[in-house]
Motif scaffolding. Structure first.
Motif, PDB file in Angstrom:
ATOM      1  N   ALA A 185      -4.443   8.870   8.494  1.00 23.30           N
ATOM      2  CA  ALA A 185      -4.719   9.969   9.426  1.00 23.30           C
ATOM      3  C   ALA A 185      -5.639   9.521  10.540  1.00 23.30           C
ATOM      4  CB  ALA A 185      -5.328  11.154   8.671  1.00 23.30           C
ATOM      5  N   GLU A 186      -6.678   8.755  10.210  1.00 18.02           N
ATOM      6  CA  GLU A 186      -7.598   8.253  11.235  1.00 18.02           C
ATOM      7  C   GLU A 186      -6.878   7.305  12.185  1.00 18.02           C
ATOM      8  OE1 GLU A 186     -11.869   8.268   8.852  1.00 18.02           O
ATOM      9  OE2 GLU A 186     -10.448   6.611   8.538  1.00 18.02           O
ATOM     10  N   ALA A 187      -5.993   6.490  11.638  1.00 17.70           N
ATOM     11  CA  ALA A 187      -5.248   5.555  12.479  1.00 17.70           C
ATOM     12  C   ALA A 187      -4.322   6.295  13.440  1.00 17.70           C
ATOM     13  CB  ALA A 187      -4.452   4.594  11.611  1.00 17.70           C
ATOM     14  N   LEU A 188      -3.636   7.325  12.934  1.00 15.79           N
ATOM     15  CA  LEU A 188      -2.676   8.039  13.764  1.00 15.79           C
ATOM     16  C   LEU A 188      -3.344   8.847  14.866  1.00 15.79           C
ATOM     17  CD1 LEU A 188      -0.107   9.220  11.065  1.00 15.79           C
ATOM     18  CD2 LEU A 188       0.109   7.343  12.708  1.00 15.79           C
ATOM     19  N   SER A 189      -4.626   9.128  14.713  1.00 18.00           N
ATOM     20  CA  SER A 189      -5.345   9.841  15.772  1.00 18.00           C
ATOM     21  C   SER A 189      -5.655   8.928  16.954  1.00 18.00           C
ATOM     22  CB  SER A 189      -6.647  10.425  15.224  1.00 18.00           C
ATOM     23  OG  SER A 189      -7.579   9.404  14.914  1.00 18.00           O
ATOM     24  N   ALA A 190      -5.527   7.612  16.738  1.00 17.98           N
ATOM     25  CA  ALA A 190      -5.859   6.654  17.792  1.00 17.98           C
ATOM     26  C   ALA A 190      -4.722   5.687  18.090  1.00 17.98           C
ATOM     27  CB  ALA A 190      -7.104   5.863  17.392  1.00 17.98           C
ATOM     28  N   ALA A 191      -3.542   5.928  17.510  1.00 21.43           N
ATOM     29  CA  ALA A 191      -2.415   5.016  17.682  1.00 21.43           C
ATOM     30  C   ALA A 191      -1.121   5.804  17.776  1.00 21.43           C
ATOM     31  CB  ALA A 191      -2.355   4.033  16.517  1.00 21.43           C
ATOM     32  N   SER A 192      -0.032   5.102  18.087  1.00 18.84           N
ATOM     33  CA  SER A 192       1.286   5.725  18.184  1.00 18.84           C
ATOM     34  C   SER A 192       2.250   5.025  17.238  1.00 18.84           C
ATOM     35  CB  SER A 192       1.831   5.627  19.610  1.00 18.84           C
ATOM     36  OG  SER A 192       0.975   6.281  20.525  1.00 18.84           O
ATOM     37  N   VAL A 193       3.080   5.817  16.566  1.00 20.19           N
ATOM     38  CA  VAL A 193       4.112   5.268  15.690  1.00 20.19           C
ATOM     39  C   VAL A 193       5.464   5.740  16.192  1.00 20.19           C
ATOM     40  CG1 VAL A 193       5.061   5.182  13.364  1.00 20.19           C
ATOM     41  CG2 VAL A 193       2.588   5.206  13.689  1.00 20.19           C
ATOM     42  N   HIS A 194       6.358   4.803  16.432  1.00 17.46           N
ATOM     43  CA  HIS A 194       7.720   5.105  16.869  1.00 17.46           C
ATOM     44  C   HIS A 194       8.654   4.793  15.701  1.00 17.46           C
ATOM     45  CE1 HIS A 194       6.072   5.275  20.946  1.00 17.46           C
ATOM     46  NE2 HIS A 194       5.466   4.127  20.659  1.00 17.46           N
ATOM     47  N   GLY A 195       9.251   5.805  15.139  1.00 17.59           N
ATOM     48  CA  GLY A 195      10.128   5.605  13.991  1.00 17.59           C
ATOM     49  C   GLY A 195       9.628   6.356  12.772  1.00 17.59           C
ATOM     50  N   ASP A 196       9.859   5.792  11.614  1.00 12.69           N
ATOM     51  CA  ASP A 196       9.557   6.436  10.340  1.00 12.69           C
ATOM     52  C   ASP A 196       8.117   6.137   9.910  1.00 12.69           C
ATOM     53  OD1 ASP A 196       9.470   7.450   7.772  1.00 12.69           O
ATOM     54  OD2 ASP A 196      11.359   6.528   7.133  1.00 12.69           O
ATOM     55  N   ARG A 197       7.276   7.166   9.886  1.00 10.53           N
ATOM     56  CA  ARG A 197       5.875   6.961   9.518  1.00 10.53           C
ATOM     57  C   ARG A 197       5.714   6.513   8.067  1.00 10.53           C
ATOM     58  NH1 ARG A 197       2.076  11.546  12.446  1.00 10.53           N
ATOM     59  NH2 ARG A 197       2.691  11.031  14.604  1.00 10.53           N
ATOM     60  N   ARG A 198       6.710   6.779   7.235  1.00  9.53           N
ATOM     61  CA  ARG A 198       6.627   6.343   5.846  1.00  9.53           C
ATOM     62  C   ARG A 198       6.601   4.821   5.739  1.00  9.53           C
ATOM     63  NH1 ARG A 198      11.635   9.662   3.519  1.00  9.53           N
ATOM     64  NH2 ARG A 198      12.426   8.820   5.504  1.00  9.53           N
ATOM     65  N   VAL A 199       7.216   4.152   6.696  1.00  9.35           N
ATOM     66  CA  VAL A 199       7.189   2.687   6.716  1.00  9.35           C
ATOM     67  C   VAL A 199       5.755   2.206   6.945  1.00  9.35           C
ATOM     68  CG1 VAL A 199       7.961   0.634   7.964  1.00  9.35           C
ATOM     69  CG2 VAL A 199       9.576   2.488   7.487  1.00  9.35           C
ATOM     70  N   LEU A 200       5.061   2.866   7.859  1.00 12.85           N
ATOM     71  CA  LEU A 200       3.667   2.508   8.116  1.00 12.85           C
ATOM     72  C   LEU A 200       2.838   2.626   6.844  1.00 12.85           C
ATOM     73  CD1 LEU A 200       1.280   1.895  10.046  1.00 12.85           C
ATOM     74  CD2 LEU A 200       1.139   4.349  10.473  1.00 12.85           C
ATOM     75  N   MET A 201       3.020   3.717   6.112  1.00 12.76           N
ATOM     76  CA  MET A 201       2.241   3.944   4.896  1.00 12.76           C
ATOM     77  C   MET A 201       2.599   2.947   3.795  1.00 12.76           C
ATOM     78  SD  MET A 201       1.975   8.114   4.694  1.00 12.76           S
ATOM     79  CE  MET A 201       3.672   8.478   5.148  1.00 12.76           C
ATOM     80  N   LYS A 202       3.827   2.471   3.810  1.00 14.95           N
ATOM     81  CA  LYS A 202       4.257   1.505   2.798  1.00 14.95           C
ATOM     82  C   LYS A 202       3.723   0.114   3.094  1.00 14.95           C
ATOM     83  CE  LYS A 202       8.364   0.053   0.216  1.00 14.95           C
ATOM     84  NZ  LYS A 202       9.844   0.212   0.081  1.00 14.95           N
ATOM     85  N   VAL A 203       3.663  -0.232   4.384  1.00 13.36           N
ATOM     86  CA  VAL A 203       3.275  -1.576   4.778  1.00 13.36           C
ATOM     87  C   VAL A 203       1.759  -1.698   4.951  1.00 13.36           C
ATOM     88  CG1 VAL A 203       3.510  -3.322   6.571  1.00 13.36           C
ATOM     89  CG2 VAL A 203       5.496  -2.027   5.839  1.00 13.36           C
ATOM     90  N   LEU A 204       1.153  -0.709   5.637  1.00 12.68           N
ATOM     91  CA  LEU A 204      -0.294  -0.717   5.879  1.00 12.68           C
ATOM     92  C   LEU A 204      -0.867   0.578   5.262  1.00 12.68           C
ATOM     93  CD1 LEU A 204      -0.396  -1.869   9.609  1.00 12.68           C
ATOM     94  CD2 LEU A 204      -1.073  -3.216   7.636  1.00 12.68           C
ATOM     95  N   PRO A 205      -1.183   0.563   3.984  1.00 13.76           N
ATOM     96  CA  PRO A 205      -1.536   1.807   3.312  1.00 13.76           C
ATOM     97  C   PRO A 205      -2.832   2.440   3.754  1.00 13.76           C
ATOM     98  CG  PRO A 205      -1.967  -0.072   1.901  1.00 13.76           C
ATOM     99  CD  PRO A 205      -1.231  -0.601   3.095  1.00 13.76           C
ATOM    100  N   GLY A 206      -3.765   1.651   4.280  1.00 14.92           N
ATOM    101  CA  GLY A 206      -5.040   2.221   4.700  1.00 14.92           C
ATOM    102  C   GLY A 206      -5.884   2.689   3.531  1.00 14.92           C
ATOM    103  N   ALA A 207      -7.029   3.288   3.851  1.00 19.02           N
ATOM    104  CA  ALA A 207      -7.919   3.800   2.811  1.00 19.02           C
ATOM    105  C   ALA A 207      -7.415   5.153   2.315  1.00 19.02           C
ATOM    106  CB  ALA A 207      -9.334   3.947   3.358  1.00 19.02           C
ATOM    107  N   ARG A 208      -7.747   5.490   1.095  1.00 16.59           N
ATOM    108  CA  ARG A 208      -7.405   6.805   0.574  1.00 16.59           C
ATOM    109  C   ARG A 208      -8.316   7.852   1.203  1.00 16.59           C
ATOM    110  NH1 ARG A 208      -6.444   5.856  -5.954  1.00 16.59           N
ATOM    111  NH2 ARG A 208      -4.714   4.368  -5.736  1.00 16.59           N
ATOM    112  N   ALA A 209      -7.729   8.979   1.507  1.00 17.34           N
ATOM    113  CA  ALA A 209      -8.508  10.045   2.156  1.00 17.34           C
ATOM    114  C   ALA A 209      -9.598  10.550   1.215  1.00 17.34           C
ATOM    115  CB  ALA A 209      -7.586  11.184   2.539  1.00 17.34           C
TER     116      ALA A 209
END
Length: 209
Positions: A185-209
């Motif tokens: 969520a923090e990343a998406l507030s400062a970045a853009s994703v073109h395509g399927d956001r689930r791919v982002l979460m699978k590849v770069l999981p980030g910290a747990r909220a």
């Protein structure tokens, strides 16, 4: 015995005799993604004096860590030898170890997008995916593909084709996700994703909220 040698019969000491001089491992970092011309090394390394770079290249070549090759468009490029390429594991270990040193942010330090090609596999070490998953990453005009498969993470700079999902972000965001320092969520507030956001979460999981 070289005046710059530690003079110790120890693998670590002899490794440092070879690649422990200032800038030497950074030159290796530059060449891990692929060969570079002398002018490209000067530009990417930034603060290195040209005479010092020339000296380090001669030293690393003499030691068998790098070699000169003929570039595709002519001219000389510098590349790692197979033995030199084995430094990837050591460099990735240092990148992983450096995470606490990176949380303070970039400040005025320089950055080259190409460095992500070394940092991302290090930070995502041990992460696998089956079937393979690919994410395009665009940072400061540089495009790369991060692929996670059953063998782990791999990065290709300026690939021949682009994945269906692409993340456009500042380097701090990409590194923060890979290191688990920020949430999706923090990343998406400062970045853009073109395509399927689930791919982002699978590849770069980030910290747990």
């Amino acid at each position: 015995m070289s005046a710059r040698s530690y003079g110790q019969f120890c693998g670590l000491a002899r490794a440092l005799d070879t690649v422990g001089d200032r800038w030497s491992l950074l030159i290796v970092r530059e060449l891990l993604p692929g060969p570079m011309r002398y002018s490209e090394l000067v530009a990417s390394l930034g603060g290195i004096a040209t005479n010092l770079l020339a000296g380090r290249l001669r030293s690393l070549e003499s030691a068998g860590v790098i070699e000169r090759r003929l570039g595709q468009a002519g001219g000389v490029t510098y590349a790692l030898t197979p033995w030199g390429s084995q430094l990837r594991e050591a460099i990735e270990a240092l990148v992983g170890w450096s995470t606490p040193l990176m949380v303070s942010g970039r400040d005025s330090d320089s950055f080259q997008p190409r460095w992500l090609a070394v940092a991302l596999p290090a930070l995502l070490s041990g992460r696998t995916a089956k079937p393979p998953t690919e994410l395009g990453i665009e940072v400061s005009g540089c495009f790369m593909t991060l692929r996670i498969d059953e063998d782990g993470p791999h990065v290709t700079v300026e690939p021949d084709r682009r994945p269906d999902t692409i993340l456009e972000a500042e380097p701090e965001v990409v590194l923060g996700l890979a290191a688990g320092a920020i949430t999706i969520a923090e990343a998406l507030s400062a970045a853009s994703v073109h395509g399927d956001r689930r791919v982002l979460m699978k590849v770069l999981p980030g910290a747990r909220a």
